[in-house]
Design a protein around this motif. Structure first.
Motif: not given
Lengths: 150, 379
Positions: A72-73, A100, B24-25, B27-28, B30
């Protein structure tokens, strides 16, 4: 906001840092080396502990960048044009997986082969992978494109 | 993808920064199988990528990086990609273009902008650094009399970097940039630094090869590639990262003996390790010289993954410990180096010779840093 005097390579690095990147992955190669070196010495990057250690080669760099994106980064991967041949497997497939977190691959071509074995044009690889390509005309554009692209 | 070229990467200009964004934090994704390219999923994802293409093109149409500059004189239109736009501006200061210009900075091509300039101009000159990618797309294969001009019809040289002079010439303008290089300036090819360890290695290798004959040394990408030039003329190949070892293997399979690879420590960990494993797998008679200067020298001295673990890597890959030989490449050890190289070349299996001495450039830098620190302490 501030005014800086930067190399094109450094403008890309600054754009990625300001754009919220969490790490850069790269193997040195002229004329792309300065992107990663800039991150290694940048104050904000050091404070934020952004990843900026060298990778063993361009393929491992590309895969690690994709892994950071999976989490997510935002990540950046840098190499010279022939390095993209080494990273091609991961690069092409990353277009199919999608991302992502934001992922930008900065590739520095070397027309006239100032320090390279060929003068291949990386835009073909971008087109082949069917992803958007940015091609700046100036250092400011290099900064803006990276800032927006990542 | 960001695509730049040497000239932009290595030239300096002022930039204005924008607000610093947060990271960004964690986060897997979706979809837990988004990144699983099993054929059934890959087919779906590929269709998804295809369906994104029209959106990417719409983005290009809207992008401020693809700017159309209208002008009256439509005998010519100019499409300038990336840095080529900069060279065009050198020829028309203040962006006072007499002809319509389309600046391209974002791909895929913005169809309606490209269509507009091609339709409204009698001829279209494509300025792009590198290969004629846009030119080929617009020209097509069969249209020999195309109105599209560029690298393919000789308006611009087919190879080599663009510059303001080439653009000026293509526009029929007077070439006025730069100064002629005076005759007194001699051409100075690159050479290995004075005191570089590669020099001592090639001196020893050349003496060893007197016994074994010429054209048996495969090399790689690094400072040591300069060993192809006089006075050494020691090596016979430089193709891609890691190729020295695998080419030496193929040549050994074909009957070249001894078959020798010369590779640097960083290039070895980049792409030479799997090549060495191929040799170990078949116990191919090759002699691999890993010149270990403890750095990635050619690009300015970045850390090398091999530092401190080279012997362990080679032994771990299966090279017999007695055939991993470490040497110190200095003139005073010349005879010892020749003897060891000779022994390993006569061995009918995989051997690795590691001449180890720090890069003279990084050594100089470290000494300087230490001196500065000592002076600070003394103050």
């Amino acid at each position: 906001m501030e005014k800086l005097l930067l190399l094109g390579a450094e403008a890309i690095a600054q754009g990625a840092i300001d754009g919220g990147m969490s790490g850069v992955y790269a193997y040195p190669g002229t004329p792309s080396t300065e992107i990663t070196e800039y991150v290694q010495h940048n104050k904000v990057a050091i404070e934020r502990k952004l990843h900026s250690q060298w990778s063993a080669n361009e393929k491992t760099a590309m895969e690690a960048g994709l892994g950071m994106s999976y989490a997510g980064k935002r990540a950046m991967v840098c190499m010279k044009h022939v390095g993209l041949n080494v990273a091609a497997d991961a690069f092409i497939n990353s277009a199919i997986t999608g991302v992502n977190g934001g992922l930008i691959v900065a590739v520095a071509d070397d027309p006239s082969m100032h320090s390279s074995q060929n003068e291949q044009d990386s835009r073909f690889f971008g087109k082949f992978a069917m992803i958007p390509i940015f091609e700046p005309a100036s250092q400011q554009e290099a900064y803006d494109m990276t800032y927006e692209g990542i | 993808m960001m695509r730049i070229t040497t000239r932009l990467s290595h030239s300096r200009a002022g930039i204005e920064t924008r607000p610093l964004k947060q990271e960004n934090k964690l986060k897997y994704p979706e979809d837990p199988i988004q990144f699983v390219l099993l054929p059934s999923n890959a087919r779906k994802r590929y269709k998804g990528l295809l369906s994104l293409q029209s959106l990417m093109e719409q983005e290009s149409e809207r992008s401020s990086f693809n700017t159309y500059y209208p002008a009256r004189n439509k005998s010519l239109g100019i499409i300038a990609c990336g840095i080529a736009f900069n060279y065009l501006m050198e020829n028309y200061p203040e962006r006072k273009f007499p002809h319509p210009v389309l600046q391209l900075g974002q791909y895929p091509l913005p169809f309606s902008k490209v269509e507009k300039i091609v339709n409204e101009c009698e001829q279209v000159l494509i300025l792009e650094d590198g290969y004629p990618l846009v030119e080929e797309m617009l020209k097509g294969y069969l249209d020999k009399n195309s109105k599209i001009k560029g690298r393919l019809d000789g308006t611009i040289p087919r190879d080599g970097e663009l510059n303001p002079d080439i653009v000026a010439k293509a526009l029929g303008k007077e070439v006025k940039f730069g100064m002629k290089v005076p005759d007194i300036v001699a051409n100075r090819p690159p050479e290995l630094c004075a005191g570089c360890s590669h020099r001592d290695i090639y001196n020893a290798l050349n003496e060893t090869m007197k016994e074994f004959g010429k054209q048996k040394v495969f090399s790689d990408i690094g400072c040591y590639t300069l060993g192809a030039l006089p006075p050494w003329n020691s090596i016979n190949s430089c193709v891609d990262m890691g190729a020295s070892i695998t080419m030496a293997k193929g040549a050994a399979d074909a009957g070249v003996h001894p078959s020798i690879a010369v590779i640097g420590d960083s290039t070895f960990t980049h792409s030479g390790m799997t090549a060495l494993l191929d040799c170990v797998y078949e116990n191919t008679p090759v002699t691999v010289i890993i010149s270990d200067n403890g750095t990635t020298g050619m690009t300015g001295g970045q850390a090398s993954h091999a530092t401190g673990r080279l012997e362990e890597i080679c032994i771990g890959l299966g090279v017999k410990p007695e055939h991993v030989r470490v040497l110190t490449p200095l003139p005073k050890y010349h005879d010892e180096m020749v003897n060891v190289l000779r022994e390993e070349m006569l061995y009918e299996g995989v051997s690795v010779v590691i001449p180890r001495r720090e890069c003279i450039q990084t050594l100089g830098r470290i000494k300087k840093e230490v001196k500065v620190k000592v002076e600070e302490v003394v103050k």
